[in-house]
Design a protein around this motif. Structure first.
Motif, PDB file in Angstrom:
ATOM      1  N   ALA A 168       0.805  -1.223   0.000  1.00  0.00           N
ATOM      2  CA  ALA A 168       0.000   0.000   0.000  1.00  0.00           C
ATOM      3  C   ALA A 168       0.840   1.275   0.000  1.00  0.00           C
ATOM      4  CB  ALA A 168      -0.929   0.007   1.213  1.00  0.00           C
ATOM      5  N   THR A 169       2.118   1.145   0.315  1.00  0.00           N
ATOM      6  CA  THR A 169       2.977   2.330   0.458  1.00  0.00           C
ATOM      7  C   THR A 169       2.978   3.208  -0.783  1.00  0.00           C
ATOM      8  OG1 THR A 169       4.430   1.020   1.879  1.00  0.00           O
ATOM      9  CG2 THR A 169       5.304   3.103   1.032  1.00  0.00           C
ATOM     10  N   TYR A 170       2.940   2.578  -1.964  1.00  0.00           N
ATOM     11  CA  TYR A 170       3.181   3.322  -3.196  1.00  0.00           C
ATOM     12  C   TYR A 170       1.935   3.534  -4.051  1.00  0.00           C
ATOM     13  CZ  TYR A 170       7.808   1.895  -1.720  1.00  0.00           C
ATOM     14  OH  TYR A 170       8.934   1.679  -0.974  1.00  0.00           O
ATOM     15  N   GLN A 171       0.793   3.038  -3.608  1.00  0.00           N
ATOM     16  CA  GLN A 171      -0.382   3.018  -4.479  1.00  0.00           C
ATOM     17  C   GLN A 171      -0.883   4.416  -4.848  1.00  0.00           C
ATOM     18  OE1 GLN A 171      -1.153   0.180  -5.970  1.00  0.00           O
ATOM     19  NE2 GLN A 171       0.559  -0.616  -4.745  1.00  0.00           N
ATOM     20  N   ASN A 172      -0.831   5.348  -3.945  1.00  0.00           N
ATOM     21  CA  ASN A 172      -1.343   6.696  -4.221  1.00  0.00           C
ATOM     22  C   ASN A 172      -0.223   7.738  -4.300  1.00  0.00           C
ATOM     23  OD1 ASN A 172      -4.153   5.900  -4.173  1.00  0.00           O
ATOM     24  ND2 ASN A 172      -3.913   5.677  -1.946  1.00  0.00           N
ATOM     25  N   MET A 173       0.978   7.266  -4.541  1.00  0.00           N
ATOM     26  CA  MET A 173       2.136   8.155  -4.570  1.00  0.00           C
ATOM     27  C   MET A 173       2.380   8.678  -5.987  1.00  0.00           C
ATOM     28  SD  MET A 173       5.956   7.291  -3.059  1.00  0.00           S
ATOM     29  CE  MET A 173       5.362   7.090  -1.381  1.00  0.00           C
ATOM     30  N   THR A 174       2.872   9.891  -6.082  1.00  0.00           N
ATOM     31  CA  THR A 174       3.275  10.445  -7.373  1.00  0.00           C
ATOM     32  C   THR A 174       4.768  10.230  -7.567  1.00  0.00           C
ATOM     33  OG1 THR A 174       3.824  12.631  -6.502  1.00  0.00           O
ATOM     34  CG2 THR A 174       1.516  12.227  -7.141  1.00  0.00           C
ATOM     35  N   ALA A 175       5.237  10.430  -8.797  1.00  0.00           N
ATOM     36  CA  ALA A 175       6.661  10.283  -9.088  1.00  0.00           C
ATOM     37  C   ALA A 175       7.483  11.287  -8.286  1.00  0.00           C
ATOM     38  CB  ALA A 175       6.909  10.451 -10.583  1.00  0.00           C
ATOM     39  N   GLN A 176       6.974  12.496  -8.141  1.00  0.00           N
ATOM     40  CA  GLN A 176       7.687  13.513  -7.365  1.00  0.00           C
ATOM     41  C   GLN A 176       7.771  13.117  -5.902  1.00  0.00           C
ATOM     42  OE1 GLN A 176       9.467  16.144  -8.311  1.00  0.00           O
ATOM     43  NE2 GLN A 176       9.999  16.431  -6.151  1.00  0.00           N
ATOM     44  N   GLN A 177       6.720  12.560  -5.362  1.00  0.00           N
ATOM     45  CA  GLN A 177       6.744  12.086  -3.980  1.00  0.00           C
ATOM     46  C   GLN A 177       7.731  10.932  -3.816  1.00  0.00           C
ATOM     47  OE1 GLN A 177       2.534  11.306  -3.630  1.00  0.00           O
ATOM     48  NE2 GLN A 177       2.188  13.149  -2.388  1.00  0.00           N
ATOM     49  N   LEU A 178       7.785  10.057  -4.821  1.00  0.00           N
ATOM     50  CA  LEU A 178       8.735   8.945  -4.760  1.00  0.00           C
ATOM     51  C   LEU A 178      10.165   9.471  -4.745  1.00  0.00           C
ATOM     52  CD1 LEU A 178       9.039   5.839  -4.768  1.00  0.00           C
ATOM     53  CD2 LEU A 178       9.280   5.980  -7.259  1.00  0.00           C
ATOM     54  N   ARG A 179      10.446  10.476  -5.534  1.00  0.00           N
ATOM     55  CA  ARG A 179      11.772  11.086  -5.552  1.00  0.00           C
ATOM     56  C   ARG A 179      12.162  11.555  -4.141  1.00  0.00           C
ATOM     57  NH1 ARG A 179      14.837  13.813  -9.447  1.00  0.00           N
ATOM     58  NH2 ARG A 179      13.141  13.709 -10.984  1.00  0.00           N
ATOM     59  N   GLU A 180      11.211  12.100  -3.431  1.00  0.00           N
ATOM     60  CA  GLU A 180      11.475  12.619  -2.098  1.00  0.00           C
ATOM     61  C   GLU A 180      11.578  11.515  -1.049  1.00  0.00           C
ATOM     62  OE1 GLU A 180       8.203  15.234  -1.548  1.00  0.00           O
ATOM     63  OE2 GLU A 180       8.885  16.708  -3.040  1.00  0.00           O
ATOM     64  N   GLU A 181      10.861  10.413  -1.274  1.00  0.00           N
ATOM     65  CA  GLU A 181      10.778   9.350  -0.269  1.00  0.00           C
ATOM     66  C   GLU A 181      11.795   8.234  -0.456  1.00  0.00           C
ATOM     67  OE1 GLU A 181       8.896   9.213   2.434  1.00  0.00           O
ATOM     68  OE2 GLU A 181       8.121  11.228   1.989  1.00  0.00           O
ATOM     69  N   LEU A 182      12.270   8.032  -1.685  1.00  0.00           N
ATOM     70  CA  LEU A 182      13.135   6.880  -1.981  1.00  0.00           C
ATOM     71  C   LEU A 182      14.555   7.354  -2.304  1.00  0.00           C
ATOM     72  CD1 LEU A 182      13.087   3.739  -2.414  1.00  0.00           C
ATOM     73  CD2 LEU A 182      12.778   4.237  -4.853  1.00  0.00           C
ATOM     74  N   PRO A 183      15.468   7.274  -1.353  1.00  0.00           N
ATOM     75  CA  PRO A 183      16.845   7.707  -1.629  1.00  0.00           C
ATOM     76  C   PRO A 183      17.550   6.762  -2.604  1.00  0.00           C
ATOM     77  CG  PRO A 183      16.683   6.737   0.564  1.00  0.00           C
ATOM     78  CD  PRO A 183      15.290   6.836   0.045  1.00  0.00           C
ATOM     79  N   VAL A 184      18.379   7.337  -3.438  1.00  0.00           N
ATOM     80  CA  VAL A 184      19.201   6.577  -4.391  1.00  0.00           C
ATOM     81  C   VAL A 184      20.652   6.759  -3.991  1.00  0.00           C
ATOM     82  CG1 VAL A 184      19.901   6.307  -6.799  1.00  0.00           C
ATOM     83  CG2 VAL A 184      17.515   6.888  -6.245  1.00  0.00           C
ATOM     84  N   ARG A 185      21.322   5.664  -3.638  1.00  0.00           N
ATOM     85  CA  ARG A 185      22.702   5.723  -3.167  1.00  0.00           C
ATOM     86  C   ARG A 185      23.607   4.927  -4.106  1.00  0.00           C
ATOM     87  NH1 ARG A 185      20.159   4.624   2.751  1.00  0.00           N
ATOM     88  NH2 ARG A 185      19.444   6.768   3.079  1.00  0.00           N
ATOM     89  N   VAL A 186      24.676   5.578  -4.533  1.00  0.00           N
ATOM     90  CA  VAL A 186      25.586   4.986  -5.508  1.00  0.00           C
ATOM     91  C   VAL A 186      26.908   4.670  -4.822  1.00  0.00           C
ATOM     92  CG1 VAL A 186      26.702   5.250  -7.743  1.00  0.00           C
ATOM     93  CG2 VAL A 186      24.493   6.370  -7.301  1.00  0.00           C
ATOM     94  N   ILE A 187      27.269   3.395  -4.785  1.00  0.00           N
ATOM     95  CA  ILE A 187      28.520   2.962  -4.166  1.00  0.00           C
ATOM     96  C   ILE A 187      29.663   3.210  -5.149  1.00  0.00           C
ATOM     97  CG2 ILE A 187      29.790   1.005  -3.232  1.00  0.00           C
ATOM     98  CD1 ILE A 187      27.092  -0.251  -2.490  1.00  0.00           C
ATOM     99  N   SER A 188      30.659   3.968  -4.698  1.00  0.00           N
ATOM    100  CA  SER A 188      31.740   4.357  -5.600  1.00  0.00           C
ATOM    101  C   SER A 188      32.999   4.660  -4.798  1.00  0.00           C
ATOM    102  CB  SER A 188      31.321   5.596  -6.404  1.00  0.00           C
ATOM    103  OG  SER A 188      32.353   6.037  -7.244  1.00  0.00           O
ATOM    104  N   LEU A 189      34.136   4.240  -5.320  1.00  0.00           N
ATOM    105  CA  LEU A 189      35.406   4.550  -4.669  1.00  0.00           C
ATOM    106  C   LEU A 189      35.682   6.044  -4.742  1.00  0.00           C
ATOM    107  CD1 LEU A 189      37.680   1.649  -5.979  1.00  0.00           C
ATOM    108  CD2 LEU A 189      37.015   2.030  -3.606  1.00  0.00           C
ATOM    109  N   ALA A 190      36.053   6.633  -3.621  1.00  0.00           N
ATOM    110  CA  ALA A 190      36.315   8.070  -3.577  1.00  0.00           C
ATOM    111  C   ALA A 190      37.452   8.465  -4.517  1.00  0.00           C
ATOM    112  CB  ALA A 190      36.635   8.490  -2.145  1.00  0.00           C
ATOM    113  N   ARG A 191      38.429   7.581  -4.674  1.00  0.00           N
ATOM    114  CA  ARG A 191      39.588   7.906  -5.512  1.00  0.00           C
ATOM    115  C   ARG A 191      39.323   7.679  -7.000  1.00  0.00           C
ATOM    116  NH1 ARG A 191      41.999   2.917  -6.735  1.00  0.00           N
ATOM    117  NH2 ARG A 191      41.540   1.252  -5.224  1.00  0.00           N
ATOM    118  N   ALA A 192      38.202   7.035  -7.336  1.00  0.00           N
ATOM    119  CA  ALA A 192      37.885   6.743  -8.743  1.00  0.00           C
ATOM    120  C   ALA A 192      37.141   7.936  -9.334  1.00  0.00           C
ATOM    121  CB  ALA A 192      37.060   5.468  -8.845  1.00  0.00           C
ATOM    122  N   THR A 193      37.849   9.043  -9.452  1.00  0.00           N
ATOM    123  CA  THR A 193      37.217  10.312  -9.836  1.00  0.00           C
ATOM    124  C   THR A 193      36.600  10.265 -11.232  1.00  0.00           C
ATOM    125  OG1 THR A 193      39.390  11.114 -10.544  1.00  0.00           O
ATOM    126  CG2 THR A 193      38.673  11.682  -8.308  1.00  0.00           C
TER     127      THR A 193
END
Length: 280
Positions: A28-53
């Motif tokens: 039920a969490t996502y049934q009435n959610m908009t894409a903009q609300q999802l952007r705010e609610e669902l963090p996207v985390r990218v694993i990356s080496l700090a030295r791999a600029t």
């Protein structure tokens, strides 16, 4: 040696479960959610080496072109010999801890431990924050958003809205998988899924996976992250699903892991422990 006998789930059991999933209420969490609300609610985390600029610059451009709000998370760096051992021991024990300590002899193994701990640290964060999150690796590729900057979130939301309420993890793409029942236009049941390029993990998944990490060496179960996830799905310990069509893909970036060279130097025991073959 201590271990747990793991029995393959029969086809009849999978069909029974998939039939139940087809009629199970949706999350039920996502049934009435908009894409903009999802952007705010669902963090996207990218694993990356700090030295791999260069890799960081490339993946940042990809994500920004796709209209994704993201956070770069420093990966554990196997080349960093000053990392406190306690940070690694939280997730790694036994023979893999020996691999970590002996960087000269086990260079590849140490790199793989670093990858695994990077993912487990992100699961630990999900658990502490009690918040579902997207975990991506820095060789991910996403289509450009074009005029609609919410395009990717619209696709993610469509998949999330089709998920049964029992879901633990949704793979945005896989390297290999055993696909189960189709549950809609955007989601299928995962009978097995192998890859850590990208997945959406719930706090429940984080709790279950980290519980297995803590005991995996004692139970002779592989603690290698992608294999562990796949094994848990295959044995019904977590409810896994696959986005179909995929929500991401691989970029042209070369892997930082030299798997071919490493595999050539593995003993039969190493391969068995890592789940790559059976000993007869």
């Amino acid at each position: 040696m201590r271990g747990v006998l793991r029995v393959k789930v029969p086809e009849s059991k999978w069909k029974e479960l998939e039939a139940a999933k087809r009629i199970m209420p949706k999350d039920a969490t996502y049934q009435n959610m908009t894409a903009q609300q999802l952007r705010e609610e669902l963090p996207v985390r990218v694993i990356s080496l700090a030295r791999a600029t260069e890799r960081r610059t490339t993946v940042s451009k990809v994500l920004e072109a796709a209209g994704v709000t993201y956070e770069l998370v420093d990966a554990v760096d196997a080349a960093n010999t000053s990392i406190p051992l306690s940070d690694v021991k939280k997730f790694v024990r036994g023979y893999r801890l020996r691999h970590w300590k002996d960087a000269e002899r086990y260079r590849f193994h140490r790199q793989k431990v670093a990858v695994d701990v990077s993912h487990y640290q992100n699961l630990d964060r999900i658990l502490k924050e009690n918040r579902t999150a997207v975990i991506l690796e820095d060789d991910v590729n996403l289509p450009e958003a074009g005029r609609n900057k919410d395009a990717w979130y619209i696709r993610v939301l469509a998949a999330l809205q089709e998920l049964p309420q029992d879901w633990d993890v949704l793979y945005v793409d896989t390297c290999t998988e055993k696909r189960g029942a189709v549950l809609g236009d955007h989601v299928r049941v995962a009978r097995q899924a192998l890859c850590t390029l990208g997945y959406i993990a719930t706090p429940r998944f984080a709790r279950k996976a980290l519980a297995q990490v803590r005991t995996s060496n004692l139970r002779l179960r592989t603690p290698v992250v992608d294999l562990l996830y796949a094994n848990m799905i295959e044995h019904l310990e977590v409810a896994g699903y696959i986005a179909a069509p995929p929500l991401a893909g691989f970029s042209s970036a070369k892997s930082t892991m030299d798997y071919a060279a490493a595999y050539a130097n593995l003993t039969d025991w190493d391969k068995w422990v890592m789940g790559l073959r059976r000993l007869h």
